[in-house]
Write a protein that holds these residues in place. Structure first.
Motif, PDB file in Angstrom:
ATOM      1  N   ASP A  41     -17.148  -7.919  26.843  1.00  0.00           N
ATOM      2  CA  ASP A  41     -16.923  -7.255  28.132  1.00  0.00           C
ATOM      3  C   ASP A  41     -16.089  -5.998  27.887  1.00  0.00           C
ATOM      4  O   ASP A  41     -15.022  -6.064  27.267  1.00  0.00           O
ATOM      5  N   ILE A  42     -16.546  -4.838  28.372  1.00  0.00           N
ATOM      6  CA  ILE A  42     -15.807  -3.597  28.090  1.00  0.00           C
ATOM      7  C   ILE A  42     -14.439  -3.567  28.763  1.00  0.00           C
ATOM      8  O   ILE A  42     -13.578  -2.780  28.371  1.00  0.00           O
ATOM      9  N   ASN A  43     -14.231  -4.423  29.764  1.00  0.00           N
ATOM     10  CA  ASN A  43     -12.943  -4.432  30.459  1.00  0.00           C
ATOM     11  C   ASN A  43     -11.905  -5.346  29.815  1.00  0.00           C
ATOM     12  O   ASN A  43     -10.772  -5.411  30.277  1.00  0.00           O
ATOM     13  N   ASN A  44     -12.305  -6.060  28.772  1.00  0.00           N
ATOM     14  CA  ASN A  44     -11.368  -6.964  28.113  1.00  0.00           C
ATOM     15  C   ASN A  44     -10.819  -6.294  26.859  1.00  0.00           C
ATOM     16  O   ASN A  44     -11.467  -6.277  25.812  1.00  0.00           O
ATOM     17  N   GLN A  45      -9.630  -5.725  26.977  1.00  0.00           N
ATOM     18  CA  GLN A  45      -9.067  -4.933  25.886  1.00  0.00           C
ATOM     19  C   GLN A  45      -8.851  -5.752  24.620  1.00  0.00           C
ATOM     20  O   GLN A  45      -9.104  -5.270  23.514  1.00  0.00           O
ATOM     21  N   ALA A  46      -8.399  -6.992  24.753  1.00  0.00           N
ATOM     22  CA  ALA A  46      -8.148  -7.825  23.571  1.00  0.00           C
ATOM     23  C   ALA A  46      -9.440  -8.063  22.798  1.00  0.00           C
ATOM     24  O   ALA A  46      -9.452  -8.022  21.562  1.00  0.00           O
ATOM     25  N   ALA A  47     -10.538  -8.301  23.518  1.00  0.00           N
ATOM     26  CA  ALA A  47     -11.825  -8.539  22.864  1.00  0.00           C
ATOM     27  C   ALA A  47     -12.331  -7.269  22.178  1.00  0.00           C
ATOM     28  O   ALA A  47     -12.842  -7.313  21.054  1.00  0.00           O
ATOM     29  N   VAL A  48     -12.172  -6.125  22.851  1.00  0.00           N
ATOM     30  CA  VAL A  48     -12.581  -4.852  22.251  1.00  0.00           C
ATOM     31  C   VAL A  48     -11.779  -4.586  20.980  1.00  0.00           C
ATOM     32  O   VAL A  48     -12.324  -4.187  19.947  1.00  0.00           O
ATOM     33  N   GLU A  49     -10.473  -4.834  21.032  1.00  0.00           N
ATOM     34  CA  GLU A  49      -9.617  -4.621  19.856  1.00  0.00           C
ATOM     35  C   GLU A  49     -10.034  -5.526  18.699  1.00  0.00           C
ATOM     36  O   GLU A  49     -10.033  -5.105  17.539  1.00  0.00           O
ATOM     37  N   LYS A  50     -10.396  -6.767  19.026  1.00  0.00           N
ATOM     38  CA  LYS A  50     -10.811  -7.701  17.970  1.00  0.00           C
ATOM     39  C   LYS A  50     -12.081  -7.219  17.290  1.00  0.00           C
ATOM     40  O   LYS A  50     -12.201  -7.273  16.060  1.00  0.00           O
ATOM     41  N   ILE A  51     -13.052  -6.724  18.093  1.00  0.00           N
ATOM     42  CA  ILE A  51     -14.289  -6.215  17.506  1.00  0.00           C
ATOM     43  C   ILE A  51     -14.001  -5.002  16.624  1.00  0.00           C
ATOM     44  O   ILE A  51     -14.572  -4.861  15.535  1.00  0.00           O
TER      45      ILE A  51
END
Length: 205
Positions: A41-51
């Motif tokens: 999800d582009i709105n989930n900063q933690a997930a974006v950072e992990k990727i």
């Protein structure tokens, strides 16, 4: 989890299962019309950072891309698209392209690189389009690169699962993927410039 989903007629129950995980901040590996990709999800900063950590990307320098469901949604995340560019997108999407466009203020801060651009994809593949439709907003997309000397990208979802099962929440299996990425087109200049020639053959008229 390795989740088999039919590419031609995705099972609604399984699509909803993936959407639920995305809403929880999960990371998925999913098919596109080119290569398998990592997404969240582009709105989930933690997930974006992990990727970004998984792909060793610096968001400030990387050209991060998102998958949209249609051109109307593209316009929500980009600055005003001029008529020639709109016609170019209309003619080639859905398709195997990543179009680089000026990012709008609605783009999450993590995606705002120094050039203030965003990569846009509308793949010709039912699964990512249905995920975005159900989620109600775009998902991050970045190609799943391989260290293999012959194959640049992972193509076998079962082998992908073996390598990534502890790093992501769901690997979607819809059959073998391709090994040729999308064609990247920069639309931020006066005329479109092909930065990377990939699976898509650009049509201008």
């Amino acid at each position: 989890m390795l989740l088999k989903i039919n590419a031609d007629n995705p099972e609604g129950r399984k699509i909803n299962q993936v959407i639920e995980k995305l809403n929880e901040g999960g990371i998925i590996i999913y098919p596109t019309d080119t290569v398998y990709g990592l997404g969240c999800d582009i709105n989930n900063q933690a997930a974006v950072e992990k990727i970004c950590r998984l792909r060793r990307l610096d968001p400030k320098d990387a050209m991060l891309a998102i998958i949209c469901k249609d051109i109307s949604q593209v316009q929500e995340f980009t600055q005003q698209i001029d008529n020639p560019t709109f016609k170019l997108l209309k003619r080639n999407l859905p398709g195997a392209f990543t179009f680089i466009l000026p990012a709008a203020g609605s783009v999450p801060k993590m995606f705002r690189n120094r050039k203030k651009t965003i990569g846009i994809r509308i793949p010709d593949h039912n699964i990512p389009l249905q995920l975005v439709e159900g989620l109600g907003r775009p998902i991050l997309t970045t190609s799943l690169k391989s260290d293999d000397e012959i194959l640049e990208y992972f193509t076998d979802p079962e082998l992908i699962y073996e390598d990534f099962q502890k790093l992501v929440d769901i690997v979607i299996d819809s059959g073998n993927g391709g090994n040729t990425p999308s064609t990247v087109v920069d639309c931020t200049q006066e005329k479109p410039i092909v930065l990377r020639l990939g699976a898509g053959m650009l049509e201008f008229s």
